[in-house]
Design a protein around this motif. Sequence first.
Motif, short mmCIF file in Angstrom:
data_model
loop_
_atom_site.label_atom_id
_atom_site.label_comp_id
_atom_site.label_asym_id
_atom_site.label_seq_id
_atom_site.Cartn_x
_atom_site.Cartn_y
_atom_site.Cartn_z
N GLY A 13 77.64 -4.42 -16.00
CA GLY A 13 76.19 -4.32 -16.25
C GLY A 13 76.18 -2.68 -18.24
N ASP A 14 75.27 -2.50 -18.12
CA ASP A 14 74.65 -0.96 -19.93
C ASP A 14 73.86 -0.02 -18.36
OD1 ASP A 14 76.50 -2.38 -21.05
OD2 ASP A 14 74.19 -3.67 -21.80
N GLU A 15 74.76 1.12 -19.50
CA GLU A 15 74.32 2.72 -19.22
C GLU A 15 73.76 2.89 -20.61
OE1 GLU A 15 74.75 6.15 -16.24
OE2 GLU A 15 75.82 5.20 -16.31
N HIS A 16 72.63 3.80 -20.36
CA HIS A 16 72.59 4.00 -21.60
C HIS A 16 71.79 5.99 -21.42
CE1 HIS A 16 72.33 -0.10 -23.66
NE2 HIS A 16 71.49 -0.56 -22.80
N ARG A 17 72.55 6.54 -22.42
CA ARG A 17 71.79 7.46 -22.45
C ARG A 17 71.00 8.56 -23.31
NH1 ARG A 17 72.74 13.55 -19.59
NH2 ARG A 17 72.38 12.44 -17.51
N ILE A 18 69.51 8.57 -23.98
CA ILE A 18 69.02 8.71 -25.28
C ILE A 18 68.20 10.15 -24.81
CG2 ILE A 18 66.96 8.15 -26.51
CD1 ILE A 18 66.58 5.47 -25.33
N GLU A 19 69.00 11.19 -25.81
CA GLU A 19 68.06 12.57 -26.29
C GLU A 19 67.64 12.69 -27.12
OE1 GLU A 19 70.93 15.47 -24.56
OE2 GLU A 19 72.09 13.81 -23.45
N ILE A 20 66.49 13.57 -27.14
CA ILE A 20 65.59 13.77 -28.27
C ILE A 20 65.27 15.00 -28.02
CG2 ILE A 20 63.93 13.16 -27.38
CD1 ILE A 20 62.96 12.73 -30.65
N SER A 28 70.87 -0.92 -15.88
CA SER A 28 70.97 -2.09 -15.56
C SER A 28 72.54 -3.18 -14.75
CB SER A 28 70.12 -2.55 -16.63
OG SER A 28 70.47 -2.21 -18.19
N LYS A 29 72.73 -3.80 -14.03
CA LYS A 29 73.36 -4.34 -13.75
C LYS A 29 73.13 -6.26 -14.55
CE LYS A 29 76.05 -6.14 -9.51
NZ LYS A 29 75.41 -6.41 -7.63
N THR A 30 72.31 -6.14 -14.92
CA THR A 30 71.67 -7.46 -15.77
C THR A 30 71.25 -7.15 -16.59
OG1 THR A 30 70.67 -8.25 -14.38
CG2 THR A 30 72.45 -9.12 -13.33
N SER A 31 70.82 -8.51 -17.35
CA SER A 31 69.80 -7.98 -18.81
C SER A 31 68.37 -8.77 -18.64
CB SER A 31 70.14 -8.96 -19.66
OG SER A 31 70.88 -10.37 -18.98
N GLU A 32 68.40 -8.66 -16.53
CA GLU A 32 66.71 -9.21 -16.34
C GLU A 32 65.86 -8.54 -17.14
OE1 GLU A 32 66.81 -10.46 -12.11
OE2 GLU A 32 68.24 -12.00 -12.39
N ILE A 33 65.90 -6.65 -17.05
CA ILE A 33 64.90 -5.96 -16.92
C ILE A 33 64.38 -5.94 -18.76
CG2 ILE A 33 66.79 -3.74 -18.18
CD1 ILE A 33 64.47 -2.14 -16.35
#
Length: 266
Positions: free
Chosen positions: A222-229, A242-247
């Motif tokens: 899957g992919d993990e994203h951390r966004i900071e502002i 997200s484990k897959t792209s389904e989201i």
Amino acid sequence: MEKKKLAIVGCGKLANIIAGAYNDGLLSNYQFTAAYSRSKESAQNFADKISSSQQNSCKVCSEPEEMLNTQPDIIIEAANPQAFKEIALPALEKGISVVTLSIGAFADEEFLEKTKAICLRTGAKIYIASGAIGGFDVLKTANLMGSSKASIHTTKGPNSLKKTSVYQEDMQEKERKVFDGNAKEAIALFPTKVNVAVAASLASVGPEKMDVSITSVPDYVGDEHRIEIENEQVKAVIDVYSKTSEIAAWSVVHSLRNIVSPIVFH
């Protein structure tokens, strides 16, 4: 209430999820007029699924112009940035709005400005689906408050990077940071892998000011994203795995429901 007419570009896995949501009654304010894909078989499969749930058939199109001639109100783009660029401008010229997942195309500033100009002239809109991330509302709000710093860090498995220039076989055994730069540089290097970075940047500080880093981790799924502002008053951190792209497909369903909803969540 008269149903809005939909067409779709790209009839792969994500489109099939949207078709399932449509057949389950989650998009009852819409009907599909056309499906267009590089694979006519994929477009036919999508049309067959949709046509079983609506009175009118969904036309299978071999060319973008054929799809536009069905006069949809909205086109769903679920293909890639190149396909988005191919259909966006002619669709907007006809007053047809577009819901897109390929926000990476907007790292091309000339294309972005052309899109804005046509939308202002015709009244059509581009709806950016949140895809695999979220928090566009807090990113835009924080950026309005004053000078902000923003970043996104993505963790991926090495197999998802195999067809890119950064891939090396030893990534299967060793964790490695494979990119450190800004969103504009990232989308140039990974045209289909970092749409989320461009989306987050456009919702905040812009592609050239959004810091982007990507780490490859062996056996990661899957992919993990951390966004900071962060600015003087606010610091926000958005973590999405997200484990897959389904989201991404479900974010299109949410966007379409938002368009026709009397109560809109932004």
